[in-house]
Design a protein around this motif. Structure first.
Motif, mmCIF file in Angstrom:
data_model
loop_
_atom_site.group_PDB
_atom_site.id
_atom_site.type_symbol
_atom_site.label_atom_id
_atom_site.label_comp_id
_atom_site.label_asym_id
_atom_site.label_seq_id
_atom_site.Cartn_x
_atom_site.Cartn_y
_atom_site.Cartn_z
ATOM 1 N N ASN A 147 -1.724 3.918 7.049
ATOM 2 C CA ASN A 147 -0.168 2.189 6.889
ATOM 3 C C ASN A 147 0.452 2.447 7.966
ATOM 4 O O ASN A 147 0.309 0.783 8.621
ATOM 5 C CB ASN A 147 -0.111 2.479 5.099
ATOM 6 N N THR A 206 1.112 4.429 -2.497
ATOM 7 C CA THR A 206 0.951 5.697 -2.484
ATOM 8 C C THR A 206 2.152 6.338 -3.183
ATOM 9 O O THR A 206 2.643 7.215 -3.856
ATOM 10 C CB THR A 206 0.729 6.102 -1.357
ATOM 11 N N ASN A 224 1.104 -1.043 0.129
ATOM 12 C CA ASN A 224 0.185 -0.132 -0.343
ATOM 13 C C ASN A 224 1.161 1.603 -0.240
ATOM 14 O O ASN A 224 1.031 2.359 -0.314
ATOM 15 C CB ASN A 224 -0.949 -0.329 1.048
ATOM 16 N N ASP A 238 -2.767 8.375 3.637
ATOM 17 C CA ASP A 238 -3.156 7.395 2.950
ATOM 18 C C ASP A 238 -1.830 6.956 3.671
ATOM 19 O O ASP A 238 -1.620 5.683 4.240
ATOM 20 C CB ASP A 238 -3.089 7.511 1.654
#
Length: 609
Positions: free
Chosen positions: A531, A442, A438, A527
């Protein structure tokens, strides 16, 4: 000899084999991590490998099991073929321990000391103590394991006595005497010994039965010697069967075991019968005793090992010629976890823990690489992170399946805790690798959209990322070492990370209102923070699982409530220390004090109780 003697003999054999199996497995289970530690010290030195094979076989009372472990280690890539050769040779010597234990039953004399040295005198007492410990101990308790060892030994000796008594009438049977006279033929004796051991899957058991047969008076050394030679050949069948479906080096390991025993038998028989032809051994046609069988068994294994150890590379080349390289072998994969090791659960648990540690290390590396792409994009690093994530997924699948199989085994309490810890943590490590991907996405978005971070935003993220790297490093290190004390330092740091995430959001809003940041940056920041926070949560889950499983419980909420409600002074002290370590620059949009503080090495942490 009547049919009732046959029935008694069958019962004696059953008791003898069960006692040997029970004692061996209980010894292995009680040894637990000690056996695992011995096996972890594999070495290229043939002498060290020889001693290792002797030690392990003496513990688990089975050369076949040790050889199967060697096949499994080679198949898993933990051991090279040349390393396994020394272990196999040592296993052949280590297996003689059982015959010496059983030979004590042949001690005769009227003195109290001699009678007490005979296991027949004290084996029943050991059995009584063993059943007492077994009944008083808790499930998978060490006390219960010791009880099973004592019970197993008592059953083994009782079974041997029953066999000896049941077979004693055979001394008056002419056909039985003639049968053993025919075994004086070396080829026939070797064949009988090999077949008996191949059926029983244990040279120790077949030697024990031969020792029991000495009570008939029909077993002479001329018959016993070739039978013992054959027993060493028959024990190789276990490794040959276990190597089916393994990679080429594992199959070669099994063939090394076969060649070692076959060549050793040929050499020893040539020496023995050659010397007998010259010197006419006086004991050649004498009736064998239990001590005599143990001596012959030991001399054979020691002599053949001494002769063949310098030629270990020749055995290796012979095995390579038997199982040559071909095109298909080039694509062979090393098995992460070998099912052959399941026959020795404590070793399988150790291997599973090492594999879990490898998985954790891959997660750590993937995460740190992914975090770097949020600052500077790199296609090569991105590909590496994706490959690592696929590898972690594979690790989780393989480990999960293996641990389920292990859970069905009879494990010691410590090994059971290790399995439970792995079962509770491998999913969290897999989720960390997912978050690494993830972060990679990003980072790619930041790169493609050319999103610029303000100096203040970079400083804030540097503080948070330093704390995140700290918690990940601490978690992986604690997990790999099985250090619950270190795991206890994870939760206060996780609380600090949560607080930093909230503060980064607050400071971003303040900069947004002041016109120092853009809305577009806010989307990718959200984001990143999501995470980061979840990664810290998974680290907390891993640490709590380690601590709770070690305490034979698993109530995450109760544990977290206990430490967060002021009931743990050490938690508060650690939290304050970490919070002081990871602080932001003052609210001025030109400073970089926060980043500077995060980049400094963390001070050495004082030990807290």
């Amino acid at each position: 000899m009547s049919i009732f003697n046959v029935f008694t003999l069958m019962g004696g054999i059953a008791m003898f084999l069960y006692g040997m199996d029970l004692m061996g497995k209980a010894l292995e289970q009680t040894a637990g991590n000690k056996l695992q530690g011995i096996l972890s010290k594999m070495t290229a030195s043939p002498i060290r490998g020889l001693l290792l094979g002797m030690a392990v076989t003496a513990v688990i009372q089975s050369s076949g099991a040790t050889t199967v472990m060697a096949v499994g280690f080679v198949n898993s890539g933990l051991m090279e073929l040349h390393q396994a050769i020394g272990v196999i040779m040592g296993a052949n010597i280590g297996t003689t321990v059982t015959s010496w234990l059983m030979s004590l039953s042949g001690l005769e004399g009227d003195s109290f000391l001699v009678r007490m040295l005979n296991p027949n005198a004290w084996a029943p007492i050991l059995g009584f103590i063993g059943i007492f410990l077994y009944m008083m101990g808790k499930d998978k308790d060490r006390k219960r394991g010791v009880g099973k060892i004592l019970i197993g030994f008592s059953l083994l000796m009782s079974g041997m006595n029953i066999m000896s008594n049941a077979m004693s009438p055979l001394a008056d049977e002419p056909w039985f005497m003639e049968l053993f006279l025919s075994f004086s033929n070396p080829l026939l004796g070797v064949l009988v010994g090999a077949l008996l051991t191949a059926v029983l899957q244990s040279s120790s058991a077949s030697v024990g039965i031969l020792q029991a047969l000495t009570s008939t008076g029909a077993v002479t050394y001329s018959a016993a010697v070739p039978i013992i030679m054959g027993q060493n050949i028959g024990t190789t069948i276990t490794a040959l069967i276990s190597s089916a479906g393994a990679n080429k080096n594992a199959r070669r390991t099994a063939f090394v075991h076969l060649y070692f025993n076959v060549i050793g038998t040929v050499v020893f028989l040539c020496l023995f019968y050659g010397l007998n032809a010259v010197f006419q051994f006086s004991f050649f046609n004498e009736t064998a005793t239990t001590f005599g069988i143990a001596i012959v068994h030991t001399i054979f294994n020691v002599v053949t090992t001494a002769i063949l150890l310098p030629f270990n590379r020749v055995l290796e080349k012979l095995a390579i010629m038997t199982v040559p390289d071909d095109a298909a072998d080039e694509s062979e994969e090393i098995s992460l976890l070998d099912n052959r090791l399941l026959s020795t659960p404590s070793v399988a648990v150790g291997r599973a823990m090492l594999t879990g540690g490898d998985m954790a290390e891959i997660c750590r590396t993937a995460l740190l690489q992914a975090m770097s792409t949020t600052r500077k994009w790199d296609d090569a690093i991105a590909d590496e992170v994706n490959r690592k994530e696929d590898a972690v997924d594979h690790y989780e699948d393989v480990l999960g399946t293996y641990l389920v199989k292990l859970s069905a085994k009879n494990l010691s309490r410590e090994d059971n805790r290790t399995v439970n810890t792995l079962l509770h943590t491998i999913n969290d490590f897999e989720r960390i690798s997912d978050h690494a991907v993830n972060l990679l996405k990003t980072g790619q978005e930041i790169h493609e959209k050319n999103i610029a971070f303000s100096r203040e935003a970079l400083d804030d993220l540097s503080v948070l990322e330093a704390a995140l790297q700290d918690i990940v490093n601490r978690t992986v290190d604690a997990f790999q070492k099985g250090d619950c004390y270190a795991a206890g330092k994870i939760e206060p740091l996780e609380q600090v990370v949560d607080g930093l995430v909230r503060e980064v959001k607050t400071r971003h809003i303040a900069r947004l209102q002041a016109g120092a940041c853009t809305i577009e940056y806010g989307f990718v920041l959200d984001d990143l923070l999501t995470n980061y926070e979840r990664i810290a949560d998974h680290c907390s889950n891993i640490a709590v699982a380690m601590i709770e499983v070690a305490d034979d419980r698993f109530d995450t909420h109760e544990y977290l409530n206990h430490i967060k409600n002021g009931e743990s002074p050490s938690f508060e002290k650690r939290y304050e220390r970490y919070r002081g370590r990871y602080t932001f620059a003052p609210e001025s949009y030109g400073g970089s004090a926060g980043a500077a503080q995060a980049d400094q090495p963390a001070p050495k942490e004082e030990e807290q109780p």
